[in-house]
Design a protein around this motif. Structure first.
Motif, mmCIF file in Angstrom:
data_model
loop_
_atom_site.group_PDB
_atom_site.id
_atom_site.type_symbol
_atom_site.label_atom_id
_atom_site.label_comp_id
_atom_site.label_asym_id
_atom_site.label_seq_id
_atom_site.Cartn_x
_atom_site.Cartn_y
_atom_site.Cartn_z
ATOM 1 N N TYR A 143 0.865 -1.187 0.000
ATOM 2 C CA TYR A 143 0.000 0.000 0.000
ATOM 3 C C TYR A 143 0.894 1.227 0.000
ATOM 4 O O TYR A 143 1.893 1.279 0.705
ATOM 5 C CB TYR A 143 -0.879 0.037 1.258
ATOM 6 N N GLU A 178 0.486 5.536 0.123
ATOM 7 C CA GLU A 178 -0.417 6.682 0.236
ATOM 8 C C GLU A 178 0.307 7.951 -0.181
ATOM 9 O O GLU A 178 1.397 8.253 0.315
ATOM 10 C CB GLU A 178 -0.952 6.814 1.662
ATOM 11 N N GLY A 209 -3.362 11.682 0.058
ATOM 12 C CA GLY A 209 -4.684 11.184 0.398
ATOM 13 C C GLY A 209 -5.179 10.038 -0.464
ATOM 14 O O GLY A 209 -6.239 9.473 -0.208
ATOM 15 N N THR A 210 -4.443 9.684 -1.494
ATOM 16 C CA THR A 210 -4.840 8.575 -2.358
ATOM 17 C C THR A 210 -4.015 7.336 -2.021
ATOM 18 O O THR A 210 -2.781 7.405 -1.975
ATOM 19 C CB THR A 210 -4.639 8.928 -3.843
ATOM 20 N N ILE A 211 -4.715 6.218 -1.777
ATOM 21 C CA ILE A 211 -4.026 4.958 -1.502
ATOM 22 C C ILE A 211 -3.968 4.129 -2.779
ATOM 23 O O ILE A 211 -4.991 3.919 -3.442
ATOM 24 C CB ILE A 211 -4.767 4.139 -0.429
ATOM 25 N N PHE A 219 -7.638 4.385 -4.302
ATOM 26 C CA PHE A 219 -8.775 4.908 -3.549
ATOM 27 C C PHE A 219 -8.522 6.377 -3.264
ATOM 28 O O PHE A 219 -7.540 6.731 -2.607
ATOM 29 C CB PHE A 219 -8.955 4.138 -2.243
ATOM 30 N N GLY A 220 -9.415 7.201 -3.755
ATOM 31 C CA GLY A 220 -9.286 8.629 -3.536
ATOM 32 C C GLY A 220 -9.516 8.996 -2.089
ATOM 33 O O GLY A 220 -9.988 8.175 -1.286
ATOM 34 N N SER A 221 -9.212 10.235 -1.755
ATOM 35 C CA SER A 221 -9.355 10.696 -0.378
ATOM 36 C C SER A 221 -10.779 10.480 0.117
ATOM 37 O O SER A 221 -11.738 10.928 -0.515
ATOM 38 C CB SER A 221 -8.998 12.182 -0.307
ATOM 39 N N GLY A 222 -10.915 9.761 1.227
ATOM 40 C CA GLY A 222 -12.228 9.528 1.811
ATOM 41 C C GLY A 222 -12.991 8.373 1.198
ATOM 42 O O GLY A 222 -14.026 7.955 1.730
ATOM 43 N N ALA A 278 -11.795 1.843 1.367
ATOM 44 C CA ALA A 278 -10.759 0.985 0.797
ATOM 45 C C ALA A 278 -11.205 -0.474 0.792
ATOM 46 O O ALA A 278 -12.272 -0.817 1.323
ATOM 47 C CB ALA A 278 -9.462 1.138 1.592
ATOM 48 N N ALA A 279 -10.387 -1.329 0.182
ATOM 49 C CA ALA A 279 -10.758 -2.742 0.040
ATOM 50 C C ALA A 279 -9.505 -3.601 0.010
ATOM 51 O O ALA A 279 -8.383 -3.098 -0.091
ATOM 52 C CB ALA A 279 -11.565 -2.945 -1.240
ATOM 53 N N TYR A 280 -9.721 -4.912 0.086
ATOM 54 C CA TYR A 280 -8.611 -5.855 -0.006
ATOM 55 C C TYR A 280 -7.998 -5.792 -1.418
ATOM 56 O O TYR A 280 -8.717 -5.545 -2.390
ATOM 57 C CB TYR A 280 -9.086 -7.278 0.258
#
Lengths: 187, 325
Positions: free
Chosen positions: B201, B203, B206-208, B220-223, B226-228
């Motif tokens: 992962y 980051e 703010g984006t993962i 995944f954008g900020s806020g 998230a997921a596996y």
């Protein structure tokens, strides 16, 4: 009812600002004593860590002006308080202090905290999972261990923190203010 | 209907029993089970202690030995069967026919459950396991609708167990090679889908970004929940569009289908999540225990209460209601 994992309350900014100028020495002494108690009461943690015993983890409470480096060496585990985390770590876990403590005492689910973006993890994810699973199995009650180190004053502080935690949890929709505290978790 | 609950650690087992599980399923600390994650699972001694704890409270312990043995290493899987029987397991959950043969021959008095990893999705396949190995129960793969499940229960005397909550395998289990393709390791052979050793992962602003074996699985954008980092729930860019190709990052929640599953003749309801914490297990088990009480008493079944614990913070009925047909 299932606890909300989307809004684990952080300390207000003024708390962080108030703590920033304080020296780290007293906190270092306190946390070292807490860690010694935890290791004494939960020796099976290292068994579950397996090949990951000895890894160095950075724990970064996002609502406090300092962080911790946890070295999980089985015979000489230690925790070091730092102003900011060093570069060379095996893994980093960041999130509000309540979330980090709640994962340790079993009131929060780590995967759910990760899904909700309450916590973030980086680095060796195997090592992160090993620590998370080992601590979850042990059920480390950080508040109780900390209170025991502080004596009668600590017991008062523990009661106050649990009261605050349960009250804020009960205020949130879908929460379960029971047992040792709130509910939520990460992965 | 019985409530079958997961446990990845001894503490989780006790939590599941205390929360109202009729039975708890777990596995050994090696590649003989499909949740071979770091820090998880049981030693033979821990399993025996768990069995004692469960029995004293009227619950059973089922042991999942549900990977396919590696060539030349069958001894590890045989040892797992021997240890599980010795510990007092109420049933073994198996997928490999060789291991079923070993169990049926050496321990004919032990209940044998057909794991979801066997992907037994029709009456003929289930009949084979019953006739050849005296299987008592089949855990159905998560690719069947409720009417299809009802047709199976009508066609066999074997008990039927279905998943009602948790991580959702969108593929025919036991036959999925996506994880192997990306990492060389799979749930079928090594007990790990999307192994943590191959996950990264990162980051930034703010984006993962999640990666598996060097493949970017999602951003995944900020806020954004998230997921596996599983390939089957990855978000990919193609010539046509950018989006989820196989399945969104969601968790199964079939609580509202409990009346239909009961009417379909289902014997047991399974909760996924041996890799999850005690907090997850306590909340999910209590929620489904309450749902079953509501079902028995004719009350409305609460819905959506477990969304905070779900992947992507959202739920689906999965294949139970095949809206894509």
């Amino acid at each position: 009812m299932t606890p909300s994992h989307t809004s684990t309350a952080a300390f207000p900014a003024f708390v962080s600002a108030a703590l920033r100028p304080l020296p780290l020495g007293p906190l270092q002494l306190f946390l070292s004593a807490v860690l010694r108690r935890i290791v004494r009461h939960h020796p099976r943690i290292f068994d579950r860590l397996g090949a990951h015993a000895g890894k160095r983890y950075g724990l970064a409470p996002s609502d406090l002006p300092f962080a911790f480096v946890l070295h999980t060496a089985p015979h000489a585990p230690r925790i070091v308080v730092v102003r900011s985390l060093p570069e060379r770590l095996d893994a980093r876990i960041a999130g509000p202090l309540r979330a980090l403590i709640g994962m340790a005492d079993g009131s929060f689910d780590g995967d759910a905290l990760f899904f909700s973006r309450t916590i973030a993890v980086e680095g060796n994810i195997e090592a992160v999972l090993a620590l998370r699973n080992a601590v979850d199995d042990a059920g480390v009650d950080v508040l109780r261990e900390g209170a025991a180190v502080l004596g009668p004053l600590g017991q008062f502080g523990e009661a106050l923190m649990r009261h605050q935690r349960n009250r804020s949890t009960a205020d949130r929709p879908g929460s379960t203010a029971s047992g040792s505290g709130e509910a939520s978790s990460w992965n | 209907m019985e409530l079958i609950c997961p446990a990845g650690t001894p503490s989780s087992l006790r939590t599941a029993v205390d929360a109202g599980a009729d039975a708890v399923y777990c596995g050994f600390r090696n590649e003989t089970n499909a949740r071979n994650f770091p820090g998880l699972n049981f030693s033979p001694e821990e399993l025996a202690e768990g069995v004692t704890y469960a029995h004293r409270r009227g619950a059973k312990v089922l042991v999942a030995i549900n990977t396919f043995p590696r060539a030349g290493a069958i001894g590890l899987w045989h040892q797992a069967v021997d240890d599980a029987v010795k510990a007092g397991a109420a049933a073994l959950i198996l997928c490999d026919i060789g291991l079923m043969a070993y169990t049926a021959e050496h321990y004919p008095g032990t209940r044998l459950h057909v794991s979801v990893q066997a992907a037994a999705a029709n009456v003929d396949a289930i009949r084979f396991y019953v006739e050849r190995f005296n299987a008592k129960r089949v855990v159905l793969p998560r690719v069947l609708s409720v009417p299809e499940i009802a047709a199976i229960t009508r066609g066999t005397a074997c008990e039927v167990e279905v998943f009602v909550f948790g991580g959702l395998c969108a593929m025919a289990e036991g036959r999925c090679s996506l994880s192997s393709y990306a990492t060389g390791l799979s749930p079928n052979m090594n007990g790990v889908c999307s192994p943590a050793s191959h996950v990264a992962y990162e980051e930034q602003h703010g984006t993962i970004t999640s990666r598996l074996g060097g493949f970017t699985i999602n951003k995944f954008g900020s806020g954004e929940p998230a997921a596996y980092p599983t390939l089957c729930k990855g978000r990919f860019r193609t010539d046509l569009s950018t989006g989820y190709i196989f399945e969104d990052p969601v968790s199964l929640d079939a609580a509202t289908l409990l009346p239909g599953l009961r009417d379909a003749g289902v014997t047991a309801l399974k909760i996924e999540g041996r890799q999850r914490s005690r907090a997850y297990i306590e909340n999910v088990v209590r929620s489904f225990r309450e749902a079953l009480s509501a079902l028995d008493e004719g009350r409305p079944i609460p819905a959506g209460m477990l969304r905070p614990l779900s992947e992507g913070q959202s739920n689906t009925l999965g294949a139970y209601r095949k809206t894509w047909r």
